[in-house]
Design a protein around this motif. Structure first.
Motif, PDB file in Angstrom:
ATOM      1  N   GLY A  61       0.679  -3.997   6.367  1.00 36.54           N
ATOM      2  CA  GLY A  61       1.949  -4.385   6.965  1.00 36.54           C
ATOM      3  C   GLY A  61       2.451  -3.392   7.999  1.00 36.54           C
ATOM      4  O   GLY A  61       2.019  -2.232   8.060  1.00 36.54           O
ATOM      5  N   GLU A  62       3.346  -3.884   8.856  1.00 37.87           N
ATOM      6  CA  GLU A  62       3.941  -3.009   9.877  1.00 37.87           C
ATOM      7  C   GLU A  62       5.416  -2.780   9.611  1.00 37.87           C
ATOM      8  O   GLU A  62       5.925  -1.666   9.719  1.00 37.87           O
ATOM      9  CB  GLU A  62       3.761  -3.653  11.267  1.00 37.87           C
ATOM     10  CG  GLU A  62       2.438  -3.315  11.918  1.00 37.87           C
ATOM     11  CD  GLU A  62       2.321  -3.885  13.306  1.00 37.87           C
ATOM     12  OE1 GLU A  62       3.181  -4.694  13.712  1.00 37.87           O
ATOM     13  OE2 GLU A  62       1.350  -3.528  13.987  1.00 37.87           O
ATOM     14  N   ALA A  63       6.077  -3.831   9.266  1.00 37.48           N
ATOM     15  CA  ALA A  63       7.515  -3.709   9.037  1.00 37.48           C
ATOM     16  C   ALA A  63       7.796  -2.855   7.809  1.00 37.48           C
ATOM     17  O   ALA A  63       8.703  -2.036   7.803  1.00 37.48           O
ATOM     18  CB  ALA A  63       8.107  -5.109   8.855  1.00 37.48           C
ATOM     19  N   TYR A  64       6.997  -3.082   6.787  1.00 42.19           N
ATOM     20  CA  TYR A  64       7.157  -2.278   5.567  1.00 42.19           C
ATOM     21  C   TYR A  64       5.793  -1.707   5.232  1.00 42.19           C
ATOM     22  O   TYR A  64       5.114  -2.179   4.340  1.00 42.19           O
ATOM     23  CB  TYR A  64       7.656  -3.168   4.427  1.00 42.19           C
ATOM     24  CG  TYR A  64       8.889  -3.954   4.793  1.00 42.19           C
ATOM     25  CD1 TYR A  64      10.145  -3.355   4.748  1.00 42.19           C
ATOM     26  CD2 TYR A  64       8.770  -5.272   5.205  1.00 42.19           C
ATOM     27  CE1 TYR A  64      11.268  -4.079   5.113  1.00 42.19           C
ATOM     28  CE2 TYR A  64       9.887  -5.995   5.564  1.00 42.19           C
ATOM     29  CZ  TYR A  64      11.131  -5.410   5.519  1.00 42.19           C
ATOM     30  OH  TYR A  64      12.237  -6.119   5.883  1.00 42.19           O
ATOM     31  N   PRO A  65       5.349  -0.705   5.935  1.00 41.15           N
ATOM     32  CA  PRO A  65       3.965  -0.237   5.768  1.00 41.15           C
ATOM     33  C   PRO A  65       3.738   0.402   4.395  1.00 41.15           C
ATOM     34  O   PRO A  65       4.619   1.057   3.860  1.00 41.15           O
ATOM     35  CB  PRO A  65       3.794   0.785   6.897  1.00 41.15           C
ATOM     36  CG  PRO A  65       5.172   1.236   7.205  1.00 41.15           C
ATOM     37  CD  PRO A  65       6.103   0.104   6.925  1.00 41.15           C
ATOM     38  N   CYS A  66       2.539   0.171   3.902  1.00 36.97           N
ATOM     39  CA  CYS A  66       2.162   0.738   2.595  1.00 36.97           C
ATOM     40  C   CYS A  66       0.721   1.238   2.695  1.00 36.97           C
ATOM     41  O   CYS A  66      -0.163   0.494   3.115  1.00 36.97           O
ATOM     42  CB  CYS A  66       2.288  -0.340   1.525  1.00 36.97           C
ATOM     43  SG  CYS A  66       1.720   0.189  -0.092  1.00 36.97           S
ATOM     44  N   ALA A  67       0.528   2.509   2.340  1.00 34.45           N
ATOM     45  CA  ALA A  67      -0.836   3.064   2.386  1.00 34.45           C
ATOM     46  C   ALA A  67      -1.672   2.451   1.261  1.00 34.45           C
ATOM     47  O   ALA A  67      -1.186   2.279   0.146  1.00 34.45           O
ATOM     48  CB  ALA A  67      -0.783   4.576   2.220  1.00 34.45           C
ATOM     49  N   ALA A  68      -2.892   2.145   1.602  1.00 34.86           N
ATOM     50  CA  ALA A  68      -3.788   1.539   0.601  1.00 34.86           C
ATOM     51  C   ALA A  68      -5.194   2.086   0.788  1.00 34.86           C
ATOM     52  O   ALA A  68      -5.510   2.691   1.822  1.00 34.86           O
ATOM     53  CB  ALA A  68      -3.801   0.022   0.752  1.00 34.86           C
ATOM     54  N   VAL A  69      -6.003   1.884  -0.222  1.00 36.56           N
ATOM     55  CA  VAL A  69      -7.391   2.325  -0.100  1.00 36.56           C
ATOM     56  C   VAL A  69      -8.307   1.316  -0.814  1.00 36.56           C
ATOM     57  O   VAL A  69      -7.948   0.771  -1.853  1.00 36.56           O
ATOM     58  CB  VAL A  69      -7.581   3.747  -0.678  1.00 36.56           C
ATOM     59  CG1 VAL A  69      -7.348   3.781  -2.180  1.00 36.56           C
ATOM     60  CG2 VAL A  69      -8.957   4.294  -0.346  1.00 36.56           C
ATOM     61  N   LEU A  70      -9.420   1.064  -0.176  1.00 40.11           N
ATOM     62  CA  LEU A  70     -10.456   0.246  -0.812  1.00 40.11           C
ATOM     63  C   LEU A  70     -11.590   1.174  -1.214  1.00 40.11           C
ATOM     64  O   LEU A  70     -12.091   1.947  -0.402  1.00 40.11           O
ATOM     65  CB  LEU A  70     -11.025  -0.772   0.180  1.00 40.11           C
ATOM     66  CG  LEU A  70     -10.418  -2.156   0.283  1.00 40.11           C
ATOM     67  CD1 LEU A  70     -11.284  -3.017   1.172  1.00 40.11           C
ATOM     68  CD2 LEU A  70     -10.248  -2.814  -1.063  1.00 40.11           C
ATOM     69  N   LEU A  71     -11.971   1.100  -2.472  1.00 36.99           N
ATOM     70  CA  LEU A  71     -13.054   1.959  -2.957  1.00 36.99           C
ATOM     71  C   LEU A  71     -14.204   1.066  -3.432  1.00 36.99           C
ATOM     72  O   LEU A  71     -13.976   0.132  -4.203  1.00 36.99           O
ATOM     73  CB  LEU A  71     -12.552   2.807  -4.125  1.00 36.99           C
ATOM     74  CG  LEU A  71     -11.388   3.734  -3.809  1.00 36.99           C
ATOM     75  CD1 LEU A  71     -10.581   4.036  -5.058  1.00 36.99           C
ATOM     76  CD2 LEU A  71     -11.906   5.039  -3.206  1.00 36.99           C
ATOM     77  N   TYR A  72     -15.365   1.333  -2.942  1.00 33.80           N
ATOM     78  CA  TYR A  72     -16.521   0.568  -3.404  1.00 33.80           C
ATOM     79  C   TYR A  72     -17.803   1.348  -3.139  1.00 33.80           C
ATOM     80  O   TYR A  72     -17.793   2.365  -2.422  1.00 33.80           O
ATOM     81  CB  TYR A  72     -16.579  -0.821  -2.767  1.00 33.80           C
ATOM     82  CG  TYR A  72     -16.615  -0.859  -1.255  1.00 33.80           C
ATOM     83  CD1 TYR A  72     -15.430  -0.845  -0.524  1.00 33.80           C
ATOM     84  CD2 TYR A  72     -17.823  -0.932  -0.566  1.00 33.80           C
ATOM     85  CE1 TYR A  72     -15.457  -0.894   0.867  1.00 33.80           C
ATOM     86  CE2 TYR A  72     -17.862  -0.987   0.805  1.00 33.80           C
ATOM     87  CZ  TYR A  72     -16.675  -0.967   1.527  1.00 33.80           C
ATOM     88  OH  TYR A  72     -16.710  -1.000   2.891  1.00 33.80           O
ATOM     89  N   LEU A  73     -18.852   0.877  -3.728  1.00 32.53           N
ATOM     90  CA  LEU A  73     -20.146   1.552  -3.574  1.00 32.53           C
ATOM     91  C   LEU A  73     -20.988   0.777  -2.569  1.00 32.53           C
ATOM     92  O   LEU A  73     -21.182  -0.437  -2.710  1.00 32.53           O
ATOM     93  CB  LEU A  73     -20.875   1.637  -4.919  1.00 32.53           C
ATOM     94  CG  LEU A  73     -20.155   2.481  -5.971  1.00 32.53           C
ATOM     95  CD1 LEU A  73     -20.850   2.361  -7.328  1.00 32.53           C
ATOM     96  CD2 LEU A  73     -20.092   3.943  -5.559  1.00 32.53           C
ATOM     97  N   ASP A  74     -21.438   1.510  -1.608  1.00 31.61           N
ATOM     98  CA  ASP A  74     -22.203   0.887  -0.532  1.00 31.61           C
ATOM     99  C   ASP A  74     -23.482   0.252  -1.090  1.00 31.61           C
ATOM    100  O   ASP A  74     -24.203   0.857  -1.877  1.00 31.61           O
ATOM    101  CB  ASP A  74     -22.575   1.964   0.504  1.00 31.61           C
ATOM    102  CG  ASP A  74     -23.067   1.339   1.795  1.00 31.61           C
ATOM    103  OD1 ASP A  74     -22.793   0.145   2.002  1.00 31.61           O
ATOM    104  OD2 ASP A  74     -23.709   2.045   2.586  1.00 31.61           O
TER     105      ASP A  74
END
Lengths: 550, 359
Positions: A61-74
């Protein structure tokens, strides 16, 4: 919270000793914190020196930005799914802002699960261990800043072999597809054949390091409860073993007599055979990473049956079955009979044949038993070499071994030509055995029988067989006598063993069935594979029998 | 899940007792005929009566002493006499085991291994039967089931192959002056074939508990019928005088068979089948002796005790000097046991009844 994480993570980062990793994995339950960086650090420490870990940070989001992370194994995930079904919707600010408005911080996860992410399976997790376990299964682990909950999103895409033809259980007629290493593909193949909710798949995880997924598959109304309960008990006993790399690893833990040369479970790579076994009331064990499905319990006579018996017409099916029995006898006993008769009982051979054998053996420096042992060992060598070699070279070795070496040995008077014939027929007989696991004991018992024949003649062969039979009648597989229906005698099953009965005649309750199975049943593989499986039985078996007959 | 013990030890032991008894009750007519001078129908009736008695005794013991070994049951009825009777049973079975296995060793040595020391053969056979009988009666019964095919094959071949020598008048008592001689020959034949009966009668040991009695009856019937047929056939082919001189009648009959050019001499082939049958029967008697001794000393599945019994069998085999003498001794003992054991069983029943009345 951070302190706790580090304390939990410490043994993992330091540990090269596997036991410490497993101990921490089993014992700890680390809650997900609201601090995203702490969670990322935990995962990075967990997968320290694991170069396939992907940590994809982004902002929602831009208006209400929230840091996120995607974790996975290649390599464990499908890149297209990750990109199209997860990252694209999450990184589309217009969608997010428009949809969420003021409620962004309140219920992000609910919105994602229900409206935003077009993924098949999304699960909320509260502890880090569940998240990383899902990553190792090929899922994507999504964490948001400020949230103590994570999401595991199904994005499995690890490489696996495409479905192909059976390599060891070839048939001329019938389905030509085989199981693969991926468990879910295998269960789908079974589900495709058994369209019933009675098909149960109980999943459990075995192996501390391998965390191998194992499925106990059975038809609830047909399978014997005692077998399932016993299997569950035996599997639960081995939950803490280090590794389960293949179905055969489990076999060694759960079979009744591990040192027996006779197999107490059956393997198959054919879904149709597995479906038929389930319809017989047997239980299948599908192990992730293994292209062979384990069927249990198994009787010795079942190892001599092939799906093709039931795909052929009745009389040819019966004929082929008897050819196989003759093959079994030849593969086990022919060399020892040859040795016994030529060495001890020449009176059994007609005079002309005896003279011919004597003439051929003239000049051969070895006794018959030495000849037989040398030739059989040479053949086993050839067989092993041709299996290990690539296709073309393997075939060449077979031809060179069989023709050139055999011919040269006869020409050099090292062996008699009759012995070459005996060994060749024995080999052909052993190839007629449809089950790979049954062919090993058959090949093995040939050698002691030959030695007994060389020392005691036919009496030795008889003593050897007596010992083998006595051992077999004592053997049990999950409580069932291994040599049934021969001993103990079960008339109907024995009849079906001798003659491939018409399908409408197969109305006997199979040995393994739970009593009260609501489907008319036969006594061998495939007897009901094409018959309709009813849901909870309303009709009596007699009525159904009439239906099938009509 | 199938149970490894479908039927209890008591039933198994009793079953085996019945097997042996039923092998011998066919001798009763002979004794009656010889003792009383009666013949024909009277002897047959006596035999049927004996068979019914044995079955009734079996049912009585089965109903009144559930889940109990036969020797244990005997001892519980009356300690001292029960122990003696149990001990006699054990000795009897031990004797049979020795006899049967010795015959195996004797035949194997004469036929094939004349230079091998007898003690070596005895040791091998004792070890093998010890191991086989350790598997239990249920396993032996299953093995016997596989052997039945060999017996049927052997008998069929012997009958088909000697049909041209068949003279039914040899077996008809009405045309023979010396009926006593014929009876002697018939008894000799019964002794030879009675061990084969055990194979038939072991089938019920692997049947379900509920249907066991039915199978026992069927086995007794089939076994009896087979015995009559084989004995009559042997008499018809060999005649009463030749029959008495033959040690192993089935083998002798098979020896007379010629199967075309493919297999010139079938003797060795059928001798091997015969040996397989003898081995399983020997193992069965060894198991009976071992099981009885286990019950006498109140122990369960003790391997040392079992191998101790096998050692006794080995020692017994090595002690025998002459088969014919041993056969005669065995026949005398069998006759003694045939009359002594029912008396003992009856005595125990009466004493137990009196004790119950007192209580």
């Amino acid at each position: 919270m951070k302190k706790i994480q580090l304390e939990k993570a410490k043994p993992i980062t330091e540990a090269i000793v596997p036991a410490e990793i497993s101990a921490s994995q089993c014992a700890s339950q680390t809650p997900i914190t609201t601090c995203l960086e702490e969670n990322i650090t935990w995962v990075e420490q967990y997968f320290v020196r694991c170069s396939d870990l992907i940590v994809r940070r982004f902002c929602i989001g831009e208006a209400y930005p929230c840091a996120a992370v995607l974790l996975y194994l290649d390599g464990m995930t499908d890149s297209a799914v990750v990109h199209d079904n997860i990252l694209s919707p999450l990184m589309c600010p217009v969608c997010i802002d428009a949809a969420m408005g003021q409620k962004v911080s309140q219920d992000y996860f609910s919105f994602m699960k229900t409206q935003l992410l077009p993924a098949g399976e999304i699960t909320s997790v509260n502890v880090m261990e569940d998240g990383v376990q899902a990553m190792m299964n090929g899922d994507v682990f999504l964490l948001l800043d400020g949230s103590a909950t994570g999401l595991t999103i199904d994005a499995k895409g690890f490489p696996h072999r495409d479905m192909g033809e059976p390599r060891n259980e070839k048939t001329l007629r019938g389905p030509q597809e085989a199981f693969v290493e991926a468990m879910r593909v295998n269960t789908a193949m079974l589900r495709r054949r058994l369209h019933t909710s009675q098909l149960k798949l109980e999943q459990l995880t075995l192996g501390t390091y391998t965390q191998t997924q194992v499925s106990i598959v059975y038809l609830e109304h047909l399978a014997n409860d005692n077998i399932i309960a016993e299997l569950r008990r035996r599997l639960n006993n081995i939950k803490q073993v280090d590794s389960i790399l293949n179905a055969s690893c489990i076999e060694q833990y759960i079979e009744d007599r591990p040192f027996s040369i006779f197999p107490q479970v059956q393997y198959t790579e054919r879904p149709d055979k597995t479906a038929a076994a389930l319809l017989e009331g047997r239980v299948a064990l599908i192990v992730d990473g293994s292209p062979d499905v384990m069927l249990l319990p198994v009787l010795f006579t079942q190892l001599l049956q092939s799906p093709e018996d039931y795909y052929n017409r009745i009389i040819p099916g019966t004929f082929i079955r008897w050819i196989r029995y003759i093959g079994l006898f030849i593969a086990t006993t022919l060399p020892s009979l040859y040795v016994a008769v030529t060495s001890f009982h020449p009176e059994l051979i007609p005079l002309n044949l005896l003279l011919s054998i004597a003439a051929a053996r003239e000049g051969v420096p070895f006794p018959a038993v030495a000849e037989a042992l040398i030739m059989e060992l040479a053949f086993e060598l050839l067989r092993e070499a041709s299996i290990r070699m690539p296709g073309a070279i393997g075939n060449t070795i077979g031809i060179v071994g069989a023709l050139v070496i055999g011919d040269a040995a006869v020409s050099a008077r090292l062996v008699a030509p009759q012995m070459v014939i005996v060994v060749a027929i024995t080999a052909i007989g052993s190839f007629a055995i449809p089950s790979v696991e049954a062919s090993y004991p058959i090949r093995l018992i040939r050698f002691p029988l030959m030695i007994l024949a060389a020392t005691l003649g036919l009496y030795g062969v008889m003593l050897g067989w007596l010992v083998i039979l006595m051992y077999l009648v004592q053997l049990r597989t999950f409580g069932f006598p291994y040599l049934a229906p021969l001993a103990p005698l079960k008339n109907h099953e024995l009849m079906a063993l001798a003659v491939r009965m018409p399908r409408w005649c197969m109305m006997v309750e199979p040995l393994f069935h739970k009593r009260g199975g609501n489907v008319p049943s036969g006594c061998s593989f495939f007897h009901r594979a094409i018959q309709p499986l009813k849901q909870k039985g309303d009709e009596s078996r007699g009525q159904q029998q009439n239906n099938f007959k009509s | 899940m199938g149970s490894s013990k479908i039927i209890s030890n008591r039933e198994i032991f009793f079953l085996v007792l019945m097997i042996q008894q039923s092998g011998l009750f066919w001798l009763l007519p002979y004794f009656l005929v010889r003792g009383n001078g009666t013949a024909g129908l009277g002897a047959v009736l006596a035999g049927i009566l004996a068979a019914i008695c044995i079955i009734l005794i079996g049912r009585y013991w089965g109903r009144h002493m559930p889940n109990m070994g036969f020797v244990t049951a005997l001892r519980q009825r009356h300690a001292a006499i029960g122990t003696i009777t149990g001990l006699l049973f054990c000795l009897w079975y031990l004797l049979f085991a020795v006899l049967i296995l010795y015959s195996f060793v004797d035949a194997a040595q004469k036929q094939l291994l004349p230079d091998t020391p007898r003690i070596v053969l005895c040791a091998v056979i004792a070890l093998l039967t010890g191991w086989m009988s350790k598997g239990g009666l249920e396993a032996l019964a299953r093995l016997n089931m596989l052997c039945i095919g060999s017996i049927v094959l052997m008998m069929t071949v012997s009958i088909a192959g000697t049909a041209d020598l068949f003279h039914p008048e040899y077996a008809l008592p009405i045309q023979i002056q010396n009926t006593a001689q014929m009876q002697e020959a018939a008894v000799h034949s019964v002794f030879c074939y009675s061990s084969l009966l055990s194979v038939f009668m072991l089938y019920p040991a692997s049947a379900d508990k509920q249907t066991m009695h039915k199978w026992v009856l069927a086995a007794v019937g089939i076994g009896a019928l087979s015995l009559i047929v084989w004995t009559a056939y042997a008499l018809s082919v060999l005649g009463q005088y030749s029959l008495q001189a033959v040690l192993w009648i089935p083998i002798h009959l098979v020896r007379m068979v010629e199967i075309g050019a493919l297999i010139d001499q079938t003797e060795s082939l059928f001798m091997v089948l015969w040996m397989a049958i003898v081995m399983t029967i020997g193992s069965m008697f060894l198991w009976c002796a071992s099981e009885g001794v286990h019950q006498l000393v109140k122990k369960q599945a003790n391997p040392y005790l079992h191998w101790g019994i096998a050692l006794l069998v080995f020692l017994g085999m090595t002690a025998i000097e002459n088969t014919m003498i041993f056969l005669r001794v065995e026949a005398i003992l069998a006759k003694v046991m045939l009359f002594f054991l029912p008396v003992m069983l009856g005595l125990i029943a009466v004493l137990a009844m009196k004790r119950r009345e007192r209580e």
